[in-house]
Scaffold this motif. Structure first.
Motif, PDB file in Angstrom:
ATOM      1  N   TYR A 175      42.581 -18.600  52.580  1.00 34.00           N
ATOM      2  CA  TYR A 175      43.693 -19.097  53.152  1.00 34.00           C
ATOM      3  C   TYR A 175      44.361 -17.906  53.943  1.00 34.00           C
ATOM      4  CZ  TYR A 175      42.998 -22.982  49.693  1.00 34.00           C
ATOM      5  OH  TYR A 175      42.332 -23.898  48.944  1.00 34.00           O
ATOM      6  N   LEU A 176      44.555 -18.587  55.245  1.00 32.67           N
ATOM      7  CA  LEU A 176      45.132 -17.558  56.242  1.00 32.67           C
ATOM      8  C   LEU A 176      46.306 -18.001  56.742  1.00 32.67           C
ATOM      9  CD1 LEU A 176      41.645 -17.267  56.583  1.00 32.67           C
ATOM     10  CD2 LEU A 176      42.304 -15.418  58.054  1.00 32.67           C
ATOM     11  N   VAL A 177      47.149 -17.413  57.259  1.00 34.98           N
ATOM     12  CA  VAL A 177      48.521 -17.905  57.578  1.00 34.98           C
ATOM     13  C   VAL A 177      48.941 -16.861  58.951  1.00 34.98           C
ATOM     14  CG1 VAL A 177      51.030 -18.372  57.499  1.00 34.98           C
ATOM     15  CG2 VAL A 177      49.484 -19.048  55.656  1.00 34.98           C
ATOM     16  N   GLU A 178      49.300 -17.346  59.894  1.00 38.90           N
ATOM     17  CA  GLU A 178      49.563 -16.608  60.910  1.00 38.90           C
ATOM     18  C   GLU A 178      51.039 -17.118  61.546  1.00 38.90           C
ATOM     19  OE1 GLU A 178      47.971 -15.257  65.277  1.00 38.90           O
ATOM     20  OE2 GLU A 178      47.785 -17.312  64.688  1.00 38.90           O
ATOM     21  N   LEU A 179      51.897 -16.155  61.375  1.00 33.10           N
ATOM     22  CA  LEU A 179      53.401 -16.403  61.919  1.00 33.10           C
ATOM     23  C   LEU A 179      53.336 -15.837  63.564  1.00 33.10           C
ATOM     24  CD1 LEU A 179      53.517 -16.385  59.074  1.00 33.10           C
ATOM     25  CD2 LEU A 179      55.717 -15.563  59.283  1.00 33.10           C
ATOM     26  N   GLY A 180      53.563 -16.800  64.507  1.00 35.70           N
ATOM     27  CA  GLY A 180      53.680 -16.620  66.001  1.00 35.70           C
ATOM     28  C   GLY A 180      51.889 -16.806  66.659  1.00 35.70           C
ATOM     29  N   THR A 181      51.881 -17.947  67.051  1.00 32.81           N
ATOM     30  CA  THR A 181      50.524 -18.418  67.837  1.00 32.81           C
ATOM     31  C   THR A 181      50.310 -17.765  69.110  1.00 32.81           C
ATOM     32  OG1 THR A 181      50.783 -20.578  66.488  1.00 32.81           O
ATOM     33  CG2 THR A 181      48.907 -20.137  67.713  1.00 32.81           C
ATOM     34  N   SER A 182      51.422 -17.783  69.675  1.00 27.24           N
ATOM     35  CA  SER A 182      51.417 -17.590  71.271  1.00 27.24           C
ATOM     36  C   SER A 182      50.183 -18.417  71.945  1.00 27.24           C
ATOM     37  CB  SER A 182      51.078 -16.046  71.370  1.00 27.24           C
ATOM     38  OG  SER A 182      51.104 -15.575  72.702  1.00 27.24           O
ATOM     39  N   LEU A 183      49.185 -17.923  72.487  1.00 29.13           N
ATOM     40  CA  LEU A 183      48.277 -18.687  73.277  1.00 29.13           C
ATOM     41  C   LEU A 183      46.943 -19.229  72.410  1.00 29.13           C
ATOM     42  CD1 LEU A 183      48.230 -16.945  76.754  1.00 29.13           C
ATOM     43  CD2 LEU A 183      49.365 -18.900  76.175  1.00 29.13           C
ATOM     44  N   GLY A 184      47.169 -18.566  71.140  1.00 23.84           N
ATOM     45  CA  GLY A 184      45.881 -18.937  70.285  1.00 23.84           C
ATOM     46  C   GLY A 184      45.050 -18.027  70.181  1.00 23.84           C
ATOM     47  N   LEU A 185      44.787 -17.036  70.837  1.00 20.26           N
ATOM     48  CA  LEU A 185      43.837 -16.058  71.247  1.00 20.26           C
ATOM     49  C   LEU A 185      43.584 -15.327  69.974  1.00 20.26           C
ATOM     50  CD1 LEU A 185      44.411 -14.718  74.790  1.00 20.26           C
ATOM     51  CD2 LEU A 185      42.534 -16.433  74.168  1.00 20.26           C
ATOM     52  N   THR A 186      44.557 -14.684  69.451  1.00 14.17           N
ATOM     53  CA  THR A 186      44.374 -13.978  67.927  1.00 14.17           C
ATOM     54  C   THR A 186      44.120 -14.909  66.918  1.00 14.17           C
ATOM     55  OG1 THR A 186      45.916 -12.393  68.612  1.00 14.17           O
ATOM     56  CG2 THR A 186      45.407 -12.541  66.140  1.00 14.17           C
ATOM     57  N   THR A 187      44.700 -16.208  67.043  1.00 16.31           N
ATOM     58  CA  THR A 187      44.476 -17.298  66.007  1.00 16.31           C
ATOM     59  C   THR A 187      42.882 -17.459  66.035  1.00 16.31           C
ATOM     60  OG1 THR A 187      46.276 -18.337  66.662  1.00 16.31           O
ATOM     61  CG2 THR A 187      45.148 -19.218  64.881  1.00 16.31           C
ATOM     62  N   ALA A 188      42.143 -17.529  67.236  1.00 18.55           N
ATOM     63  CA  ALA A 188      40.922 -17.923  67.170  1.00 18.55           C
ATOM     64  C   ALA A 188      39.846 -16.632  66.637  1.00 18.55           C
ATOM     65  CB  ALA A 188      40.357 -17.798  68.845  1.00 18.55           C
ATOM     66  N   TYR A 189      40.409 -15.330  66.816  1.00 23.61           N
ATOM     67  CA  TYR A 189      39.782 -14.350  66.306  1.00 23.61           C
ATOM     68  C   TYR A 189      39.801 -14.583  64.770  1.00 23.61           C
ATOM     69  CZ  TYR A 189      38.467 -11.595  70.166  1.00 23.61           C
ATOM     70  OH  TYR A 189      37.935 -11.146  71.321  1.00 23.61           O
ATOM     71  N   LEU A 190      40.988 -14.581  64.233  1.00 23.53           N
ATOM     72  CA  LEU A 190      41.001 -14.833  62.849  1.00 23.53           C
ATOM     73  C   LEU A 190      40.276 -16.134  62.109  1.00 23.53           C
ATOM     74  CD1 LEU A 190      45.096 -14.669  62.468  1.00 23.53           C
ATOM     75  CD2 LEU A 190      43.370 -12.884  61.820  1.00 23.53           C
ATOM     76  N   ALA A 191      40.190 -17.159  62.874  1.00 20.83           N
ATOM     77  CA  ALA A 191      39.445 -18.325  62.422  1.00 20.83           C
ATOM     78  C   ALA A 191      37.746 -18.008  62.538  1.00 20.83           C
ATOM     79  CB  ALA A 191      39.745 -19.508  63.225  1.00 20.83           C
ATOM     80  N   ALA A 192      37.380 -17.142  63.413  1.00 20.37           N
ATOM     81  CA  ALA A 192      36.039 -17.016  63.652  1.00 20.37           C
ATOM     82  C   ALA A 192      35.142 -16.322  62.677  1.00 20.37           C
ATOM     83  CB  ALA A 192      36.060 -16.352  64.852  1.00 20.37           C
ATOM     84  N   PRO A 193      35.584 -15.629  61.604  1.00 21.77           N
ATOM     85  CA  PRO A 193      34.798 -14.844  60.781  1.00 21.77           C
ATOM     86  C   PRO A 193      34.241 -16.028  59.911  1.00 21.77           C
ATOM     87  CG  PRO A 193      36.453 -13.635  60.917  1.00 21.77           C
ATOM     88  CD  PRO A 193      36.749 -14.909  61.713  1.00 21.77           C
ATOM     89  N   ASN A 194      34.940 -17.098  59.466  1.00 23.07           N
ATOM     90  CA  ASN A 194      34.658 -18.060  58.237  1.00 23.07           C
ATOM     91  C   ASN A 194      35.175 -19.264  58.582  1.00 23.07           C
ATOM     92  OD1 ASN A 194      34.097 -19.506  56.003  1.00 23.07           O
ATOM     93  ND2 ASN A 194      35.355 -18.302  54.770  1.00 23.07           N
ATOM     94  N   PRO A 195      34.204 -20.248  59.268  1.00 25.43           N
ATOM     95  CA  PRO A 195      34.813 -21.630  59.702  1.00 25.43           C
ATOM     96  C   PRO A 195      35.253 -22.667  58.516  1.00 25.43           C
ATOM     97  CG  PRO A 195      32.820 -20.939  60.738  1.00 25.43           C
ATOM     98  CD  PRO A 195      32.865 -19.995  59.519  1.00 25.43           C
ATOM     99  N   GLN A 196      34.794 -22.155  57.275  1.00 22.91           N
ATOM    100  CA  GLN A 196      35.360 -22.836  56.219  1.00 22.91           C
ATOM    101  C   GLN A 196      36.658 -22.404  55.440  1.00 22.91           C
ATOM    102  OE1 GLN A 196      31.855 -21.633  56.224  1.00 22.91           O
ATOM    103  NE2 GLN A 196      31.496 -23.846  57.154  1.00 22.91           N
ATOM    104  N   ALA A 197      37.232 -21.179  56.056  1.00 26.55           N
ATOM    105  CA  ALA A 197      38.562 -20.774  55.538  1.00 26.55           C
ATOM    106  C   ALA A 197      39.757 -21.820  56.074  1.00 26.55           C
ATOM    107  CB  ALA A 197      38.869 -19.600  56.085  1.00 26.55           C
ATOM    108  N   SER A 198      40.694 -21.807  55.544  1.00 25.78           N
ATOM    109  CA  SER A 198      42.001 -22.545  56.036  1.00 25.78           C
ATOM    110  C   SER A 198      42.800 -21.639  56.841  1.00 25.78           C
ATOM    111  CB  SER A 198      42.778 -23.298  54.739  1.00 25.78           C
ATOM    112  OG  SER A 198      43.945 -23.679  55.176  1.00 25.78           O
ATOM    113  N   VAL A 199      43.275 -22.096  58.078  1.00 22.95           N
ATOM    114  CA  VAL A 199      43.823 -21.262  59.117  1.00 22.95           C
ATOM    115  C   VAL A 199      44.988 -22.084  59.444  1.00 22.95           C
ATOM    116  CG1 VAL A 199      43.921 -19.964  60.873  1.00 22.95           C
ATOM    117  CG2 VAL A 199      41.822 -19.889  59.767  1.00 22.95           C
ATOM    118  N   VAL A 200      46.548 -21.651  58.990  1.00 25.54           N
ATOM    119  CA  VAL A 200      47.509 -22.388  59.485  1.00 25.54           C
ATOM    120  C   VAL A 200      48.120 -21.208  60.236  1.00 25.54           C
ATOM    121  CG1 VAL A 200      49.671 -23.449  58.775  1.00 25.54           C
ATOM    122  CG2 VAL A 200      47.702 -23.532  57.340  1.00 25.54           C
TER     123      VAL A 200
END
Length: 259
Positions: free
Chosen positions: A110-135
């Motif tokens: 379960y990952l949470v990111e505060l401050g998405t901006s353009l979503g580039l860092t979010t994409a990096y956070l989500a990439a290692p495990n597609p089964q993880a929950s990323v909010v």
């Protein structure tokens, strides 16, 4: 950044370098492994190419947007181009890729990111495990619309609105948090408030990552208060990023490390 802000950052960086260590200064097996195998290596992964290709598209995008900024005080709107946002607001590739390696190593569910901006860092956070929950939470609707394009093929859930209104409900929907990346309001009081809110959902294996901990004296004060919190047992000051752990079986330790 103004000239005074740039000079202030350079001064704080010079001061940091005077006291920061490297692998030879680390006496914790966990931190040594984290530093040598995760933080320092400059490995390239399959996911990087697609995200960086999208970054290049954003850097060529000349569309103008009405951006609402909640990150440094009262909300204010301004006109900015997409390419300007990609150049100034998005996390640099090296730091975003460091976060990717950290997530791959820790394997949070379960990952949470505060401050998405353009979503580039979010994409990096989500990439290692597609089964993880990323909010990921973003205050500006126009920026969030761009982030949706970036995150179209990921599992990340984007929540739009001021963090004061969206963070508590988002956390309430999660059983716990394993990894939180704080990159929103760069002021002491909001940073500490978000820290306390997320702390209520943390556990011994949780990792918090704070962006720009030396961005200002105010952020340095927030970082020092986080380090002193009784639930925090281990912190890593990398200057641009601060890592926080809650590992209860080890003595309280703080490291300043050069990358």
């Amino acid at each position: 950044m103004s000239i005074s802000q740039v000079l202030g950052t350079l001064y704080r960086y010079a001061r940091f370098r005077q006291h920061a260590g490297d692998a030879h200064s680390i006496h914790s097996p966990f931190v040594f492994h984290l530093y040598t195998e995760v933080l320092r290596p400059d490995k390239q992964y399959y996911a990087f190419e697609g995200i960086e290709q999208h970054r290049q598209r954003l850097l060529r995008d000349t569309r103008s947007l009405e951006i609402t900024d909640f990150g440094a005080g009262a909300a204010r709107s301004r006109q900015r181009t997409v390419q300007e946002l990609a150049r100034r607001s998005a996390q640099r590739p090296q730091r975003a890729q460091l976060l990717f390696r950290l997530v791959e190593f820790l394997r949070p569910a379960y990952l949470v990111e505060l401050g998405t901006s353009l979503g580039l860092t979010t994409a990096y956070l989500a990439a290692p495990n597609p089964q993880a929950s990323v909010v990921t939470l973003e205050g500006c609707p126009a920026t969030a619309a761009l982030a949706r394009e970036t995150l179209r093929d990921t599992q990340a859930q984007l929540v739009v609105g001021p963090l004061e209104e969206t963070l508590a409900p988002a956390l309430a929907r999660l059983p716990h948090v394993d990894f939180v990346y704080f990159d929103a309001n760069h002021r002491r009081e909001p940073t500490l408030r978000y820290f306390r809110q997320c702390l209520a959902k943390a556990h011994e294996a949780t990792c918090f990552v704070f962006d720009d901990i030396h961005w200002s004296r105010e952020m340095e004060q927030a970082w020092q208060e986080i380090q002193a919190h009784p639930d925090v047992t281990l912190t890593l000051d990398l200057f641009w990023l601060g890592l926080v752990f809650f590992r209860q079986k080890q003595p309280k330790q703080h490291f300043r490390l050069r990358l």
